[in-house]
Design a protein around this motif. Structure first.
Motif, PDB file in Angstrom:
ATOM      1  N   LEU A 121       0.550  -1.362  -0.158  1.00  0.00           N
ATOM      2  CA  LEU A 121      -0.040  -0.194  -0.401  1.00  0.00           C
ATOM      3  C   LEU A 121       1.111   1.344   0.238  1.00  0.00           C
ATOM      4  CD1 LEU A 121      -2.348  -1.327   2.550  1.00  0.00           C
ATOM      5  CD2 LEU A 121      -2.806  -1.466   0.074  1.00  0.00           C
ATOM      6  N   GLY A 139      -7.492  -2.402  -6.784  1.00  0.00           N
ATOM      7  CA  GLY A 139      -7.671  -1.569  -7.556  1.00  0.00           C
ATOM      8  C   GLY A 139      -8.211  -1.385  -8.729  1.00  0.00           C
ATOM      9  N   TYR A 166      -3.737   6.677  -8.514  1.00  0.00           N
ATOM     10  CA  TYR A 166      -2.544   5.767  -6.856  1.00  0.00           C
ATOM     11  C   TYR A 166      -2.876   4.476  -6.676  1.00  0.00           C
ATOM     12  CZ  TYR A 166      -2.587   3.190  -2.781  1.00  0.00           C
ATOM     13  OH  TYR A 166      -1.843   2.599  -1.281  1.00  0.00           O
ATOM     14  N   LEU A 177      -1.154   1.337  -7.800  1.00  0.00           N
ATOM     15  CA  LEU A 177      -0.678  -0.219  -7.003  1.00  0.00           C
ATOM     16  C   LEU A 177      -1.318  -1.828  -7.724  1.00  0.00           C
ATOM     17  CD1 LEU A 177      -1.270  -0.883  -3.817  1.00  0.00           C
ATOM     18  CD2 LEU A 177      -3.248  -0.713  -3.608  1.00  0.00           C
ATOM     19  N   SER A 186       1.018  -5.242  -7.596  1.00  0.00           N
ATOM     20  CA  SER A 186       0.924  -6.648  -7.550  1.00  0.00           C
ATOM     21  C   SER A 186       1.254  -7.266  -8.242  1.00  0.00           C
ATOM     22  CB  SER A 186      -1.079  -5.948  -7.405  1.00  0.00           C
ATOM     23  OG  SER A 186      -1.313  -5.968  -8.247  1.00  0.00           O
TER      24      SER A 186
END
Length: 391
Positions: free
Chosen positions: A15, A70, A281, A285, A289
């Motif tokens: 995060l 996300g 953002y 993310l 991942s």
């Protein structure tokens, strides 16, 4: 070390790293030049392949959960900040047809090149499934594999090789896609602003905290509605339905007067809408991942190498064809890149490319192309299979 503590630390790492890179990009210009997304991808790949975190502590669930969260949040947030009046259906259909033609040509030509020394029927099955993957994505892939009676071993080889090569393609897009496509193809035409200045100039500005709270609240409502409805359809169609609902509801919400006021205020202040930055953002993310889950040590490369070479040929051959045709038809580089990713990697990756290009207006175009691929992929894959089976 306690497993719960390890999971917590890994979640914090997932995060906070994208947020830290976004903040550092403002201070260190070299990060912005090579793209925060590329930096995150490199960090994620290094962690995934040089540390035993995920494999030893079974953190894949946490990684997938964060990644899957996300894009459903990013799509509405980014679309809420768009001026959608400049979107062109004609341009979208043109880009889709170019991309579709490129995939079909590369797939069929590759069939005749790589079938030698292999079972022609098996390669016809692989060709059909490849068309499903690279026009419609994973939902079409599973449906076509069942429709052509592909055996489990071949299916596993195709999915494993697809994961590897589309991952490499994504690395190419993130690191080199923007300069390469913009150099080889025409520059994108700037969209004309359609903001109604007379309507919003005399209205009191929206407070900064409301510029965050209102888009986030609307996004959460859109995600909840979309996800709830997507669970009511068969599982193989849930992802296309989810993406379609997220896009449609976000487009509708972008015309809400308070959202238009927030966007107009951002334009007049010469800054990016806060909703887009938050959405960015979540795109980072998602990208982060993916990189953290890409552990090449766990991938089986010992299967039929002809399938691997065939998939490489399809992905990069269709890319080359798409660039050539787009250049002949004067389609700009940004549109071509988004179209290619929408077909090769599927619609959830479109916001990632739009963020990379700093062109949020391309999100609607890319997702529309991807949804058209979902619609036609099954028909094309099965049709090509029966045609090739007769040859």
């Amino acid at each position: 070390m306690n497993e719960t503590l390890i999971e917590t630390l890994y979640l914090v790492y997932l995060l906070l790293t994208p947020a830290a890179i976004m903040l550092l990009a403002r201070r260190w210009t070299w990060i912005d030049k090579i793209s925060p997304m590329a930096v995150l991808y490199i960090i994620g790949l290094l962690v995934a392949n040089l540390t035993p975190w995920i494999s030893q502590h079974d953190l894949l669930f946490t990684n997938n959960f964060v990644g899957n969260l996300g894009i459903p949040i990013a799509i509405p947030l980014m679309l809420l900040s768009c001026r959608l009046a400049g979107w062109s259906l004609t341009k979208t259909i043109k880009a889709f047809l170019i991309g579709l033609t490129s995939v079909l040509l590369a797939t069929v030509v590759g069939f005749f090149i790589f079938r030698n020394g292999n079972d022609p029927q098996q390669f016809a099955q692989i060709c059909a499934v490849a068309i499903g993957i690279y026009t419609g994505g994973i939902p079409n892939m599973g449906a076509i594999a069942q429709g052509v009676n592909m055996n489990q071993e071949t299916y596993l080889y195709v999915t494993s090789y697809d994961l590897i090569i589309t991952g490499l393609y994504l690395v190419f897009v993130i690191c080199f896609g923007k300069p390469v496509f913009r150099k080889l193809l025409p520059a994108p035409t700037p969209e004309k602003s359609t903001s109604n200045q007379q309507k919003f100039q005399q209205i009191n500005p929206v407070k900064p905290w409301l510029q965050v709270f209102i888009p986030v609240l609307i996004t959460l409502v859109i995600v909840e509605i979309s996800y709830s409805i997507s669970t009511l359809v068969p599982k193989q169609y849930s992802t296309p339905v989810l993406i379609l609902l997220l896009t449609t509801l976000a487009i509708a919400a972008s015309f809400i007067p308070i959202i238009r006021r927030i966007n107009f205020q951002a334009d007049t202040e010469g800054r990016t809408p806060r909703s887009f930055t938050i959405g960015l953002y979540f795109v980072y993310l998602f990208c982060f991942s993916i990189a953290n889950a890409c552990d090449v040590r766990t991938m089986d490369l010992t299967g039929s190498l002809s399938i691997l070479w065939y998939i490489i040929f399809i992905i990069f051959g269709s890319l080359l064809l798409q660039i050539i045709i787009s250049r002949l038809l004067r389609v700009d580089g940004d549109t071509t890149l988004v179209s290619s990713v929408a077909l090769i990697n599927s619609p959830p990756f479109v916001p990632l490319v739009a963020a990379l290009l700093n062109n949020k207006e391309l999100i609607v175009l890319g997702i529309t192309i991807g949804m058209l691929g979902y619609m036609f992929g099954n028909y094309l894959g099965l049709a090509i299979f029966y045609i090739l089976s007769l040859i």
